[in-house]
Motif scaffolding. Structure first.
Motif, PDB file in Angstrom:
ATOM      1  N   HIS A   1       0.750  -1.203  -0.033  1.00 56.23           N
ATOM      2  CA  HIS A   1      -0.192  -0.063   0.014  1.00 56.23           C
ATOM      3  C   HIS A   1       0.870   1.239   0.237  1.00 56.23           C
ATOM      4  O   HIS A   1       2.005   1.227   0.267  1.00 56.23           O
ATOM      5  N   THR A   2       0.183   2.336  -0.276  1.00 59.10           N
ATOM      6  CA  THR A   2       0.751   3.767  -0.432  1.00 59.10           C
ATOM      7  C   THR A   2      -0.017   4.658   0.425  1.00 59.10           C
ATOM      8  O   THR A   2      -1.373   4.759   0.146  1.00 59.10           O
ATOM      9  N   SER A   3       0.517   5.544   0.831  1.00 63.00           N
ATOM     10  CA  SER A   3      -0.100   6.704   1.544  1.00 63.00           C
ATOM     11  C   SER A   3       0.645   8.236   1.463  1.00 63.00           C
ATOM     12  O   SER A   3       1.834   8.109   1.270  1.00 63.00           O
ATOM     13  N   VAL A   4      -0.260   9.113   1.260  1.00 66.90           N
ATOM     14  CA  VAL A   4       0.353  10.602   1.126  1.00 66.90           C
ATOM     15  C   VAL A   4      -0.575  11.597   1.937  1.00 66.90           C
ATOM     16  O   VAL A   4      -1.604  10.978   2.515  1.00 66.90           O
ATOM     17  N   VAL A   5       0.033  12.607   2.454  1.00 65.40           N
ATOM     18  CA  VAL A   5      -0.677  13.474   3.167  1.00 65.40           C
ATOM     19  C   VAL A   5      -0.361  15.110   2.649  1.00 65.40           C
ATOM     20  O   VAL A   5       0.855  15.149   2.090  1.00 65.40           O
ATOM     21  N   SER A   6      -1.352  15.825   2.617  1.00 68.34           N
ATOM     22  CA  SER A   6      -1.214  17.061   2.082  1.00 68.34           C
ATOM     23  C   SER A   6      -1.079  18.051   3.133  1.00 68.34           C
ATOM     24  O   SER A   6      -0.940  17.732   4.385  1.00 68.34           O
ATOM     25  N   SER A   7      -0.437  19.245   2.803  1.00 66.47           N
ATOM     26  CA  SER A   7      -0.425  20.301   3.653  1.00 66.47           C
ATOM     27  C   SER A   7      -1.472  20.768   4.553  1.00 66.47           C
ATOM     28  O   SER A   7      -1.509  21.388   5.520  1.00 66.47           O
TER      29      SER A   7
ATOM     30  N   TRP B   1      -4.441  10.389   1.969  1.00 64.63           N
ATOM     31  CA  TRP B   1      -5.164   9.497   1.001  1.00 64.63           C
ATOM     32  C   TRP B   1      -4.304   8.010   1.188  1.00 64.63           C
ATOM     33  O   TRP B   1      -3.024   8.055   1.302  1.00 64.63           O
ATOM     34  N   SER B   2      -5.094   6.829   0.885  1.00 65.42           N
ATOM     35  CA  SER B   2      -4.061   5.799   0.881  1.00 65.42           C
ATOM     36  C   SER B   2      -4.903   4.716  -0.115  1.00 65.42           C
ATOM     37  O   SER B   2      -6.075   5.022  -0.550  1.00 65.42           O
ATOM     38  N   TRP B   3      -3.863   3.984  -0.787  1.00 64.05           N
ATOM     39  CA  TRP B   3      -4.620   2.857  -1.679  1.00 64.05           C
ATOM     40  C   TRP B   3      -3.636   1.678  -1.652  1.00 64.05           C
ATOM     41  O   TRP B   3      -2.368   1.588  -1.133  1.00 64.05           O
TER      42      TRP B   3
ATOM     43  N   ILE C   1      -8.626   9.113   3.744  1.00 66.42           N
ATOM     44  CA  ILE C   1      -8.752   8.769   5.247  1.00 66.42           C
ATOM     45  C   ILE C   1      -9.495   9.676   6.162  1.00 66.42           C
ATOM     46  O   ILE C   1      -8.796  10.638   6.206  1.00 66.42           O
ATOM     47  N   SER C   2     -10.601   9.426   6.696  1.00 62.57           N
ATOM     48  CA  SER C   2     -11.220  10.426   7.820  1.00 62.57           C
ATOM     49  C   SER C   2     -10.491  10.184   8.948  1.00 62.57           C
ATOM     50  O   SER C   2      -9.984   9.265   9.494  1.00 62.57           O
ATOM     51  N   CYS C   3     -10.547  11.721   9.649  1.00 66.98           N
ATOM     52  CA  CYS C   3     -10.073  11.804  10.975  1.00 66.98           C
ATOM     53  C   CYS C   3     -11.218  11.225  12.030  1.00 66.98           C
ATOM     54  O   CYS C   3     -11.877  11.945  12.477  1.00 66.98           O
ATOM     55  N   ASN C   4     -11.072   9.949  12.049  1.00 65.83           N
ATOM     56  CA  ASN C   4     -12.361   9.496  12.905  1.00 65.83           C
ATOM     57  C   ASN C   4     -12.412   9.766  14.235  1.00 65.83           C
ATOM     58  O   ASN C   4     -11.426   9.885  15.053  1.00 65.83           O
ATOM     59  N   GLY C   5     -13.642  10.370  14.556  1.00 63.14           N
ATOM     60  CA  GLY C   5     -13.804  10.563  16.119  1.00 63.14           C
ATOM     61  C   GLY C   5     -13.600  11.946  16.463  1.00 63.14           C
ATOM     62  O   GLY C   5     -13.587  12.480  17.749  1.00 63.14           O
ATOM     63  N   LEU C   6     -12.927  12.901  15.647  1.00 64.27           N
ATOM     64  CA  LEU C   6     -12.447  14.148  15.762  1.00 64.27           C
ATOM     65  C   LEU C   6     -13.451  15.347  15.105  1.00 64.27           C
ATOM     66  O   LEU C   6     -14.169  14.920  14.178  1.00 64.27           O
TER      67      LEU C   6
ATOM     68  N   THR D   1       0.062   2.022   9.010  1.00 63.86           N
ATOM     69  CA  THR D   1       0.566   3.521   8.763  1.00 63.86           C
ATOM     70  C   THR D   1       0.482   4.198   9.977  1.00 63.86           C
ATOM     71  O   THR D   1      -0.321   3.994  10.867  1.00 63.86           O
ATOM     72  N   VAL D   2       1.374   5.261   9.918  1.00 62.29           N
ATOM     73  CA  VAL D   2       1.610   6.275  10.973  1.00 62.29           C
ATOM     74  C   VAL D   2       1.660   7.682  10.648  1.00 62.29           C
ATOM     75  O   VAL D   2       2.023   7.968   9.505  1.00 62.29           O
TER      76      VAL D   2
END
Length: 558
Positions: A327-333, A338-340, A368-373, A391-392
């Motif tokens: 799998h692969t994950s990215v994060v924006s500023s 997003w993960s796939w 990926i949603s920020c669950n519970g926040l 994933t961290v």
């Protein structure tokens, strides 16, 4: 709270191995958690750690005032590296291929890599006459992946050790992996600066200055090693023992590469348009194996050339990318993640029992949603890292960590071993020895309060995990009967208001309120379940009759 306390709680970098995670704090401390096999956590044992624990480097023989302060961490599959501000490299964990830089067994505590001590950089050793004016070598960054370790020194030279793709006298020009505990320089980049590097199981990708000095965007991307899935991005599946330029990102490319990550057999790069450019938009490029959608190209095919991931939105700036096994994950500023890849972008997570359209691998990016926040995004993101199946994410400017994926062996750092298919909070900051000493200076009441609060948080995490599992179970059961996901409005009024549940009465009320379509569906569901039960009873009865006949025949033959 003073600055030193703030820095001790601020995570500035993370690295993820096969089933463990390392975190580096602003005060130069290193923490680890997850699976302890082979000593990869550096705690002195092979026990798992479900919450972050501080790695002890007191074996260096220094006083508290002179303690080592670390500036970098790296994680291979089963080993770990840490770089101190004095340039010393410390390694621990699995060492069967010499990836710790020492000739010996696995190490459960950090050991100093002696090779870089009082050694000159290869870029200064041009001939024998210059050996007297050696420039002291100082390692500036470390990286690891699979069974190999990498380092970049202060003159931009790249060093490799462990199980690495190198030329060998017995390889006869073909691809070959050489195992060595002695760091070896990559001479191909002599006269240039290696800026960043990443490696997978058997391949390496490096960002190197086009000229003798690095000027900001004059980067050329090289790759070498195993290429059986096209993970080198060179347009074929032929392996390379020597670095070769990826043409998509050569000196004339309009794209400037600023981040690189490698999975076991795939590669991901982040680029932006070279200046002058009116926007700060970025692209994520992937290539290599795509069997589980880890390339994000809406297919399961391999890609031999770098190809942009089109499923990501435009007008975003990606700040970090991570690659796991599948799998692969990215994060924006802005804090979007997003993960796939395998199992909805979770990686190797076979217990993720999704249903309906949510079932299977994600062939394109999933948000990926920020669950519970309350906030839908992750505030002030710093970095994302991927292990084999977890994933961290570091966010809130380093003061909060989230993790998700396979939870076995405490890999997620949330205090338990349950799988989490949505982000869960890592138990951070941990109660360190320093904070415990500070507590001892205060009243016993405060210490007891902190202890109870810590226990309460552990219990809350466990209850959250159980609640999530029950919600999934209820949703699957509810969906199979009623044909739609379970929602809060479906909770019976008596259970919601009074805490009691009369199933006969609630069932009667539900039938009264149901329309014709729902009643027909309920009848079909009931008939299917009844038919299944009758079929199973029939098979059991047939089996019993056969066993009785066999028993009778064997008894009669005697």
């Amino acid at each position: 709270m003073d600055d030193s306390v703030n820095l001790s709680r601020k995570v500035v970098a993370v690295a993820a191995g096969e089933a463990h995670t390392l975190a580096l704090t602003g005060d130069g401390s290193v923490y680890s958690w997850g699976r302890g096999m082979f000593g990869r956590l550096g705690t002195g044992s092979e026990a798992d750690e479900p919450i972050p624990v501080r790695v002890n480097f007191d074996c260096a023989g220094r006083s508290t005032e002179e303690r080592l302060r670390f500036v970098g961490v790296a994680a291979g599959a089963y080993h770990s590296l840490a770089l101190a501000d004095d340039g010393s490299v410390w390694c621990w964990g699995y060492n069967i291929y010499g990836q710790l830089g020492v000739d010996g067994d696995n190490a459960t505590v950090p050991c100093l890599l002696q090779h870089f001590i009082e050694l000159a950089s290869p870029d200064t050793l041009t001939d024998e006459s210059e050996t007297k004016s050696r420039v002291p070598l100082k390692v500036c960054s470390v990286k690891a992946g699979g069974m190999m370790s990498l380092a970049i020194d202060n003159l931009g030279a790249l060093w490799m050790w462990g199980n690495c793709p190198q030329q060998s006298s017995s390889s006869e020009g073909g691809f070959f992996l050489v195992s060595s505990f002695i760091p070896t320089p990559v001479w191909d980049f002599h006269g240039h600066n290696v800026i960043k590097v990443a490696c997978g199981n058997e391949h390496v990708v490096a960002l190197v200055s086009a000229g003798e000095t690095y000027k900001g965007e004059d980067i050329v991307c090289y790759s070498w090693g195993n290429n059986n899935h096209g993970q080198l991005g060179l347009g074929d599946k032929e392996s390379r023992l020597k670095p070769e330029i990826i043409k998509t990102f050569n000196e004339d490319s309009p794209w400037a590469v600023y981040e690189v990550a490698c999975g076991a057999f795939h590669t991901a790069l982040l680029t932006h348009k070279k200046k002058p450019s009116d926007t700060l938009e970025s692209l994520c490029w992937t290539f290599g194996i795509g069997d589980n959608g880890q390339l994000g190209h809406e297919t399961t095919q391999c890609e031999l050339f770098p190809k942009p991931v089109k499923g990501l939105p435009q007008n975003v700036y990606l700040i970090s990318v991570g690659c796991g096994l599948f799998h692969t994950s990215v994060v924006s500023s802005a804090g979007d993640v997003w993960s796939w890849g395998m199992e909805r972008g979770l990686g190797l997570c076979p217990d993720a029992t999704f249903s309906g359209t949510d079932r299977g691998d994600a062939l394109s990016p999933l948000l990926i949603s920020c669950n519970g926040l309350q906030r839908p995004k992750f505030q002030d993101p710093v970095q994302v890292a991927c292990g084999a199946a977890h994933t961290v994410l570091v966010a809130h400017d380093g003061y909060k960590l989230w993790s998700w994926g396979r939870g076995k062996s405490g890999v997620l750092g949330n205090g338990n071993t349950a799988h989490c298919f949505t982000p869960t909070m890592v138990l951070w900051p941990p109660l360190t020895e320093d904070s415990k000493q500070e507590e001892s200076k205060t009243s016993e009441g405060v210490t007891e309060t902190e202890r109870r609060l810590s226990l309460a948080m552990d219990e809350m995490k466990l209850l959250q995990s159980k609640l999530f599992a029950m919600e999934r179970y209820a949703s699957v059961l509810h969906g199979s009967i009623f044909g739609k996901p379970f929602e809060e409005e479906d909770i019976p009024a008596s259970l919601k208001n009074f805490g009691t549940f009369d199933i006969a009465k609630e069932w009667e009320n539900m039938l009264e309120a149901a329309d014709r379509a729902k009643l027909i569906r309920l009848e079909m569901s009931y008939r299917n379940m009844l038919a299944g039960v009758k079929d199973k009873l029939m098979k059991r009865r047939i089996q019993e009759i056969v066993e009785e006949c066999l028993h009778s025949s064997s008894t009669g033959s005697k």
